[in-house]
Scaffold this active site. Structure first.
Site, PDB file in Angstrom:
ATOM      1  N   LYS A  13       0.839  -1.212   0.000  1.00  0.00           N
ATOM      2  CA  LYS A  13       0.000   0.000   0.000  1.00  0.00           C
ATOM      3  C   LYS A  13       0.867   1.253   0.000  1.00  0.00           C
ATOM      4  CE  LYS A  13      -1.944  -1.029   3.953  1.00  0.00           C
ATOM      5  NZ  LYS A  13      -1.275  -2.321   4.227  1.00  0.00           N
ATOM      6  N   ARG A  88      -9.482   1.316   8.355  1.00  0.00           N
ATOM      7  CA  ARG A  88      -9.046  -0.031   8.655  1.00  0.00           C
ATOM      8  C   ARG A  88     -10.124  -0.814   9.366  1.00  0.00           C
ATOM      9  NH1 ARG A  88      -3.486   0.556   8.695  1.00  0.00           N
ATOM     10  NH2 ARG A  88      -2.327  -1.362   8.996  1.00  0.00           N
ATOM     11  N   ARG A 127      11.919  -5.844   4.758  1.00  0.00           N
ATOM     12  CA  ARG A 127      11.603  -4.418   4.626  1.00  0.00           C
ATOM     13  C   ARG A 127      12.480  -3.576   5.546  1.00  0.00           C
ATOM     14  NH1 ARG A 127       5.682  -2.169   5.365  1.00  0.00           N
ATOM     15  NH2 ARG A 127       5.835  -3.279   7.343  1.00  0.00           N
ATOM     16  N   ARG A 160      11.154  -2.304  11.207  1.00  0.00           N
ATOM     17  CA  ARG A 160      10.115  -1.857  12.124  1.00  0.00           C
ATOM     18  C   ARG A 160       9.902  -2.855  13.259  1.00  0.00           C
ATOM     19  NH1 ARG A 160       5.282  -0.081   8.176  1.00  0.00           N
ATOM     20  NH2 ARG A 160       4.136  -1.271   9.750  1.00  0.00           N
ATOM     21  N   ARG A 171      -0.792  -9.291  13.015  1.00  0.00           N
ATOM     22  CA  ARG A 171      -1.336  -8.214  12.170  1.00  0.00           C
ATOM     23  C   ARG A 171      -2.197  -8.798  11.042  1.00  0.00           C
ATOM     24  NH1 ARG A 171       4.033  -5.410  10.662  1.00  0.00           N
ATOM     25  NH2 ARG A 171       2.808  -4.161   9.209  1.00  0.00           N
TER      26      ARG A 171
END
Ligand code: AP5
Ligand code: MG
Length: 213
Positions: A13, A88, A127, A160, A171
């Site tokens: 996203k 969300r 990431r 992160r 998540r």
């Protein structure tokens, strides 16, 4: 043009929203980035958000909605925006709809970047995110020019806290329970567009620009 990006954590996203924002000259608004900036600055909001984010849970609607509505009321949002990570939950979508209704306005497109769960877990560990400007890299797919340093602003790149495998699974669970129902919500509004998020990111972007024109 008002665009919502939907998709699982790690679907891309943020990657796509940045490119959309540049091409269509509208701001990219990520509630996750806003929370992370507050965590970095040590604000009260940041402290509260972190307690949820580190567990892989959602920040309560009440808090999130206020931040988002304040942000979209700013001058740079007059010609539209791309929302990344908001809404969300169904209540968040309803609040946004109501706020836009009052202005005689509406969301134009909800774009679902579709990536199966198996691909997601693999992506997240690689990431790296910039602590300052929020730019996102991937150690294999999108490496920075210099390891650990952001190409755009020179700040430090981090893994992160919520990208640890066990938090990613949580998540994903939260995504399926609380966010996926939005796909139905926007399908019923007639504005849902789905793109395959498993292909190369430039091909994902090409599919999106075909939709947006
Ligand atoms: P948020 O920051 O929004 O996280 P998320 O939804 O979990 O999404 P990510 O940012 O992890 O993934 P992305 O889809 O942006 O993927 P990216 O482009 O980086 O939210 C974090 C937390 O904040 C939430 O868990 C929650 O606690 C809280 N929060 C935020 N908003 C909230 C709200 N509205 N309500 C309540 N709580 C909220 O890509 C992922 C990786 O893959 C990158 O490394 C990238 O380089 C790579 N990649 C991207 N595209 C491709 C491709 N096509 N091929 C290969 N690799 C790719
Ligand atoms: Mg993101």
């Amino acid at each position: 043009m008002k665009i919502i990006m939907l998709g699982a954590p790690g679907a891309g996203k943020g990657t796509q929203a940045k490119m959309i924002a540049e091409k269509y000259k509208i701001p990219h608004i990520s509630t996750g980035d806003i929370f992370r900036a507050n965590i970095k600055e040590g604000t009260e909001l940041g402290k509260e958000a972190k307690s949820y984010m580190d567990k892989g849970a959602l920040v309560p609607d009440e808090l999130t909605v206020k931040i988002l509505l304040d942000r979209v009321a700013k001058d740079d949002c007059k010609n539209g925006y791309v929302l990344d990570g908001f809404p969300r939950t169904i209540p968040q979508a309803e609040v946004l709809e109501e706020a836009l209704n009052k202005l005689g306005d509406k969301v134009d497109y909800a774009i679902d970047v579709d990536v199966p769960d198996e691909n997601i877990v693999r992506r997240m560990g690689g990431r790296r995110a910039c602590v300052t400007c929020g730019a996102t890299y991937h150690i294999e797919h999108v490496p920075p020019k210099q390891e650990g340093i952001c190409d755009k602003c020179g700040s430090e790149l981090i893994l992160r806290d919520d990208d640890k495998p066990e938090t990613v699974s949580k998540r994903l669970k939260v995504y399926h329970e609380q966010t996926q129902p939005l796909i139905d919500f926007y399908t019923k509004k007639g504005i849902l567009k789905t793109v395959d998020g498993t292909v190369d990111m430039m091909d994902v972007f090409a599919a999106i620009t075909d939709i947006l024109g």
